[in-house]
Design a protein around this motif. Structure first.
Motif, mmCIF file in Angstrom:
data_model
loop_
_atom_site.group_PDB
_atom_site.id
_atom_site.type_symbol
_atom_site.label_atom_id
_atom_site.label_comp_id
_atom_site.label_asym_id
_atom_site.label_seq_id
_atom_site.Cartn_x
_atom_site.Cartn_y
_atom_site.Cartn_z
ATOM 1 N N LEU A 31 0.823 -1.215 0.000
ATOM 2 C CA LEU A 31 0.000 0.000 0.000
ATOM 3 C C LEU A 31 0.854 1.261 0.000
ATOM 4 N N SER A 32 2.004 1.206 0.629
ATOM 5 C CA SER A 32 2.871 2.378 0.696
ATOM 6 C C SER A 32 4.096 2.247 -0.202
ATOM 7 N N ALA A 33 4.120 1.222 -1.030
ATOM 8 C CA ALA A 33 5.295 0.968 -1.860
ATOM 9 C C ALA A 33 5.255 1.789 -3.146
ATOM 10 N N HIS A 34 6.435 2.059 -3.677
ATOM 11 C CA HIS A 34 6.505 2.695 -4.997
ATOM 12 C C HIS A 34 7.196 1.801 -6.022
ATOM 13 N N LEU A 35 7.875 0.720 -5.531
ATOM 14 C CA LEU A 35 8.519 -0.216 -6.453
ATOM 15 C C LEU A 35 8.436 -1.622 -5.880
ATOM 16 N N ILE A 36 7.934 -2.563 -6.693
ATOM 17 C CA ILE A 36 7.809 -3.968 -6.287
ATOM 18 C C ILE A 36 8.556 -4.819 -7.313
ATOM 19 N N LEU A 37 9.480 -5.645 -6.838
ATOM 20 C CA LEU A 37 10.276 -6.504 -7.714
ATOM 21 C C LEU A 37 10.089 -7.956 -7.318
ATOM 22 N N TRP A 38 9.867 -8.809 -8.321
ATOM 23 C CA TRP A 38 9.823 -10.256 -8.118
ATOM 24 C C TRP A 38 11.021 -10.881 -8.831
ATOM 25 N N ARG A 39 11.777 -11.720 -8.081
ATOM 26 C CA ARG A 39 12.941 -12.382 -8.660
ATOM 27 C C ARG A 39 12.831 -13.891 -8.450
ATOM 28 N N PHE A 40 13.417 -14.640 -9.399
ATOM 29 C CA PHE A 40 13.471 -16.095 -9.309
ATOM 30 C C PHE A 40 14.882 -16.499 -8.954
ATOM 31 N N GLU A 41 15.041 -17.690 -8.345
ATOM 32 C CA GLU A 41 16.290 -18.062 -7.702
ATOM 33 C C GLU A 41 17.508 -18.120 -8.607
ATOM 34 N N THR A 42 17.355 -18.456 -9.879
ATOM 35 C CA THR A 42 18.520 -18.583 -10.755
ATOM 36 C C THR A 42 19.178 -17.221 -10.940
ATOM 37 N N ASN A 43 20.254 -16.980 -10.196
ATOM 38 C CA ASN A 43 20.985 -15.713 -10.225
ATOM 39 C C ASN A 43 20.102 -14.519 -9.847
ATOM 40 N N GLY A 44 19.021 -14.770 -9.132
ATOM 41 C CA GLY A 44 18.149 -13.670 -8.734
ATOM 42 C C GLY A 44 17.550 -12.955 -9.930
ATOM 43 N N THR A 45 17.135 -13.705 -10.927
ATOM 44 C CA THR A 45 16.649 -13.140 -12.182
ATOM 45 C C THR A 45 15.330 -12.396 -11.973
ATOM 46 N N LEU A 46 15.291 -11.139 -12.440
ATOM 47 C CA LEU A 46 14.071 -10.331 -12.345
ATOM 48 C C LEU A 46 13.028 -10.867 -13.317
ATOM 49 N N ILE A 47 11.830 -11.179 -12.791
ATOM 50 C CA ILE A 47 10.769 -11.712 -13.648
ATOM 51 C C ILE A 47 9.538 -10.813 -13.693
ATOM 52 N N ALA A 48 9.410 -9.897 -12.750
ATOM 53 C CA ALA A 48 8.260 -8.988 -12.781
ATOM 54 C C ALA A 48 8.574 -7.733 -11.970
ATOM 55 N N LYS A 49 7.979 -6.605 -12.404
ATOM 56 C CA LYS A 49 8.210 -5.330 -11.717
ATOM 57 C C LYS A 49 6.941 -4.484 -11.783
ATOM 58 N N LYS A 52 4.933 1.879 -9.064
ATOM 59 C CA LYS A 52 3.748 2.623 -8.679
ATOM 60 C C LYS A 52 3.840 4.089 -9.096
ATOM 61 N N ASP A 53 5.048 4.621 -9.159
ATOM 62 C CA ASP A 53 5.216 6.028 -9.524
ATOM 63 C C ASP A 53 4.776 6.287 -10.960
ATOM 64 N N THR A 54 5.067 5.325 -11.836
ATOM 65 C CA THR A 54 4.697 5.488 -13.251
ATOM 66 C C THR A 54 3.450 4.682 -13.615
ATOM 67 N N ASN A 55 2.939 3.932 -12.609
ATOM 68 C CA ASN A 55 1.771 3.074 -12.824
ATOM 69 C C ASN A 55 2.026 2.084 -13.968
ATOM 70 N N LYS A 56 3.217 1.511 -13.973
ATOM 71 C CA LYS A 56 3.608 0.590 -15.032
ATOM 72 C C LYS A 56 3.954 -0.766 -14.443
ATOM 73 N N THR A 57 3.432 -1.813 -15.067
ATOM 74 C CA THR A 57 3.724 -3.190 -14.676
ATOM 75 C C THR A 57 4.481 -3.887 -15.803
ATOM 76 N N SER A 58 5.588 -4.511 -15.479
ATOM 77 C CA SER A 58 6.410 -5.199 -16.481
ATOM 78 C C SER A 58 6.590 -6.656 -16.091
ATOM 79 N N VAL A 74 0.705 -10.550 -12.879
ATOM 80 C CA VAL A 74 0.962 -9.746 -11.698
ATOM 81 C C VAL A 74 -0.265 -8.884 -11.427
ATOM 82 N N ASN A 75 -0.694 -8.860 -10.172
ATOM 83 C CA ASN A 75 -1.792 -7.993 -9.768
ATOM 84 C C ASN A 75 -1.193 -6.672 -9.301
#
Length: 222
Positions: A31-49, A52-58, A74-75
């Motif tokens: 609720l108070s976040a401006h950036l949310i990152l999801w990573r998977f274990e293989t080298n901490g690979t970014l899979i979702a972002k 909130k500042d730009t209202n963009k989901t990747s 991603v919700n």
């Protein structure tokens, strides 16, 4: 970047059936976040972002040779990550980083369980057996792991055996009288599901056919 589990970081265990969907729930810190990152274990690979500042989901579904392609959602309201049609390639550690007034880390350990076969009940006679008043039965399954096989009389557990390895035959014997009218069932289960085979004594146990070796086997569904 190779992430691990930091000291004091609670790992949330999540179990899922092969081919199903699983949702990894973010915390109320979203609720108070401006950036949310999801990573998977293989080298901490970014899979979702979620920004909130730009209202963009990747969603980065093409990383890791595309193993997450057409499987990630991603919700952007809750920060939850949904993985659909999950396979063994998608099991392991997921890390959620929530950046806002404070930074929070959450780790999820996703465990996959295969769909279970229906146990097979067969009649048999060990070579050293001379029983003529009882029916000797064997409940068996093949190629399963992390399961328990059990015999029940009504709702009462009679015996059980468990296995963690794959590619072996798991068998559990039972001896009943030919005229027994009780209800018996063989149950195969893992932590999230089970398969039950009910025993039809009249159908399977015939005194006149009780000779050495396996006599008859069938899936006796009632």
């Amino acid at each position: 970047m190779n992430f691990g589990v930091c000291a004091g970081d609670e790992v949330k265990s999540v179990s899922v059936m092969e081919g199903d969907s699983v949702t990894l729930h973010a915390d109320t810190e979203i609720l108070s976040a401006h950036l949310i990152l999801w990573r998977f274990e293989t080298n901490g690979t970014l899979i979702a972002k979620i920004n909130k500042d730009t209202n963009k989901t990747s969603i980065y579904a093409d990383v890791l040779d595309g193993r997450f392609r057409d499987r990630l959602q991603v919700n952007n309201q809750t920060g939850d990550l949904i993985i659909t049609n999950i396979t063994t390639q998608h099991t392991g550690l997921y890390q959620l980083t929530i950046s806002g007034k404070q930074k929070a880390l959450h780790t999820f350990n996703v465990t996959l369980y295969a769909r279970l076969p229906i146990p097979l009940i067969s009649i048999y006679s060990p070579q050293n057996s001379s029983s003529i008043s009882n029916c000797l039965l064997l409940c068996s399954v093949l190629n399963v792991k992390d399961v328990r096989l059990s015999w029940y009389k009504g709702n009462s557990l009679l015996s059980s055996i468990s296995v963690s390895d794959l590619n072996i035959r798991l068998s559990l014997p039972l001896e009943v009288e030919y005229q027994d009218t009780n209800t018996y069932s063989c149950v195969l289960n893992n932590p999230i599901t089970n398969q039950t085979q009910h025993l039809n004594i009249t159908h399977l146990c015939q005194p006149c056919s009780h000779t050495t070796g396996v006599i008859n086997s069938a899936y006796l569904l009632i």
